[in-house]
Design a protein around this motif. Sequence first.
Motif, mmCIF file in Angstrom:
data_model
loop_
_atom_site.group_PDB
_atom_site.id
_atom_site.type_symbol
_atom_site.label_atom_id
_atom_site.label_comp_id
_atom_site.label_asym_id
_atom_site.label_seq_id
_atom_site.Cartn_x
_atom_site.Cartn_y
_atom_site.Cartn_z
ATOM 1 N N GLY A 163 0.773 -1.234 0.000
ATOM 2 C CA GLY A 163 0.000 0.000 0.000
ATOM 3 C C GLY A 163 0.808 1.291 0.000
ATOM 4 O O GLY A 163 0.258 2.368 0.206
ATOM 5 N N LYS A 164 2.107 1.222 -0.262
ATOM 6 C CA LYS A 164 2.953 2.426 -0.272
ATOM 7 C C LYS A 164 3.020 3.094 -1.639
ATOM 8 O O LYS A 164 3.507 4.217 -1.762
ATOM 9 N N ARG A 165 2.576 2.423 -2.688
ATOM 10 C CA ARG A 165 2.485 2.998 -4.030
ATOM 11 C C ARG A 165 1.126 2.620 -4.591
ATOM 12 O O ARG A 165 0.609 1.542 -4.323
ATOM 13 N N LYS A 166 0.577 3.498 -5.436
ATOM 14 C CA LYS A 166 -0.763 3.210 -5.959
ATOM 15 C C LYS A 166 -0.751 2.412 -7.256
ATOM 16 O O LYS A 166 -1.796 1.958 -7.704
ATOM 17 N N GLY A 167 0.390 2.235 -7.873
ATOM 18 C CA GLY A 167 0.441 1.456 -9.102
ATOM 19 C C GLY A 167 1.852 1.039 -9.448
ATOM 20 O O GLY A 167 2.819 1.549 -8.888
ATOM 21 N N GLY A 168 1.943 0.103 -10.391
ATOM 22 C CA GLY A 168 3.228 -0.331 -10.880
ATOM 23 C C GLY A 168 3.357 -1.832 -11.050
ATOM 24 O O GLY A 168 4.420 -2.318 -11.417
ATOM 25 N N LEU A 169 2.259 -2.586 -10.808
ATOM 26 C CA LEU A 169 2.279 -4.013 -11.099
ATOM 27 C C LEU A 169 2.138 -4.185 -12.611
ATOM 28 O O LEU A 169 1.588 -3.319 -13.294
ATOM 29 N N CYS A 170 2.604 -5.292 -13.137
ATOM 30 C CA CYS A 170 2.635 -5.446 -14.601
ATOM 31 C C CYS A 170 1.258 -5.291 -15.235
ATOM 32 O O CYS A 170 1.126 -4.676 -16.281
ATOM 33 N N PHE A 171 0.218 -5.852 -14.608
ATOM 34 C CA PHE A 171 -1.112 -5.745 -15.214
ATOM 35 C C PHE A 171 -1.600 -4.301 -15.207
ATOM 36 O O PHE A 171 -2.388 -3.910 -16.066
ATOM 37 N N GLN A 172 -1.119 -3.494 -14.252
ATOM 38 C CA GLN A 172 -1.508 -2.080 -14.223
ATOM 39 C C GLN A 172 -0.834 -1.311 -15.352
ATOM 40 O O GLN A 172 -1.468 -0.489 -16.019
ATOM 41 N N TRP A 173 0.455 -1.573 -15.577
ATOM 42 C CA TRP A 173 1.150 -0.956 -16.714
ATOM 43 C C TRP A 173 0.440 -1.331 -18.018
ATOM 44 O O TRP A 173 0.167 -0.472 -18.868
ATOM 45 N N ALA A 174 0.162 -2.636 -18.163
ATOM 46 C CA ALA A 174 -0.450 -3.114 -19.409
ATOM 47 C C ALA A 174 -1.854 -2.536 -19.600
ATOM 48 O O ALA A 174 -2.219 -2.140 -20.708
ATOM 49 N N THR A 175 -2.625 -2.447 -18.522
ATOM 50 C CA THR A 175 -3.982 -1.914 -18.631
ATOM 51 C C THR A 175 -3.962 -0.448 -19.022
ATOM 52 O O THR A 175 -4.711 -0.022 -19.911
ATOM 53 N N GLU A 176 -3.146 0.337 -18.359
ATOM 54 C CA GLU A 176 -3.057 1.771 -18.698
ATOM 55 C C GLU A 176 -2.619 1.963 -20.145
ATOM 56 O O GLU A 176 -3.162 2.804 -20.863
ATOM 57 N N LEU A 177 -1.637 1.174 -20.582
ATOM 58 C CA LEU A 177 -1.182 1.282 -21.970
ATOM 59 C C LEU A 177 -2.292 0.877 -22.927
ATOM 60 O O LEU A 177 -2.549 1.570 -23.925
ATOM 61 N N LEU A 178 -2.973 -0.211 -22.639
ATOM 62 C CA LEU A 178 -4.070 -0.675 -23.488
ATOM 63 C C LEU A 178 -5.146 0.391 -23.637
ATOM 64 O O LEU A 178 -5.594 0.693 -24.750
ATOM 65 N N VAL A 179 -5.561 0.984 -22.540
ATOM 66 C CA VAL A 179 -6.626 1.990 -22.573
ATOM 67 C C VAL A 179 -6.195 3.199 -23.398
ATOM 68 O O VAL A 179 -6.968 3.719 -24.206
ATOM 69 N N ARG A 180 -4.958 3.627 -23.230
ATOM 70 C CA ARG A 180 -4.473 4.804 -23.975
ATOM 71 C C ARG A 180 -4.314 4.499 -25.466
ATOM 72 O O ARG A 180 -4.614 5.341 -26.309
ATOM 73 N N LEU A 181 -3.840 3.301 -25.786
ATOM 74 C CA LEU A 181 -3.715 2.932 -27.198
ATOM 75 C C LEU A 181 -5.090 2.740 -27.830
ATOM 76 O O LEU A 181 -5.316 3.130 -28.980
ATOM 77 N N ASP A 182 -6.020 2.163 -27.094
ATOM 78 C CA ASP A 182 -7.375 1.979 -27.604
ATOM 79 C C ASP A 182 -8.039 3.324 -27.913
ATOM 80 O O ASP A 182 -8.800 3.438 -28.871
ATOM 81 N N ALA A 183 -7.719 4.335 -27.124
ATOM 82 C CA ALA A 183 -8.288 5.675 -27.331
ATOM 83 C C ALA A 183 -7.843 6.291 -28.661
ATOM 84 O O ALA A 183 -8.478 7.220 -29.159
ATOM 85 N N LEU A 184 -6.773 5.762 -29.266
ATOM 86 C CA LEU A 184 -6.304 6.265 -30.560
ATOM 87 C C LEU A 184 -7.230 5.856 -31.701
ATOM 88 O O LEU A 184 -7.117 6.376 -32.806
#
Length: 193
Positions: free
Chosen positions: A83-104
């Motif tokens: 609970g010391k960081r709000k993100g940075g697990l692999c699925f979180q990186w992949a999800t954020e990237l997916l959502v941003r690429l999908d928005a294109l």
Amino acid sequence: MVVPLLVLALSSPWGRGRRAELFVMWSSDDPSLRTQIAALSPTVSPEEARQVAYTAYMTGRELHREWRVAWLPGIQNFLVNIGKRKGGLCFQWATELLVRLDALKLQTLELHWAESGPNTGAEHNVIVVTARGQPFGEGILLDLWRYSGTLVWTHVGTDPDYRWAENKSELARRLGRTTDVASKQVRSTTKSN
């Protein structure tokens, strides 16, 4: 002694003559990734290839700052899980990237959710991009977790560290959520990466 070494050096156990190698995108205007994406098929728009490369690079930089990412992914995973960081697990990186690429709203490229070691402590997730209609195995993987927000990429079948499989249902599930999915997502189980 030289002949066997030469044979080993020239052979590629991963097929198609490609060597197992990761590539690092060092700046938002690095032409290597966009060139490889455009080379997936003559039908790929060079502008879309540029947008994907730029978006992937910038996503890594932005999330690295936002999530205050530690140098080693394992350390970041630990900090997220306690609970010391709000993100940075692999699925979180992949999800954020997916959502941003999908928005294109890509017309000549397709996005794929890839996983290695699913449902294990060593599970890893990335996004794979292919030309529209092209098989998953011919795509290029985009990984932000492995180097803590610095984009690394390679052809999906030549990753020296992981063996990837496509998960279409996970792709659909991730895209069915809000655009701020990874930042607000709470996992009921902890993941190693």
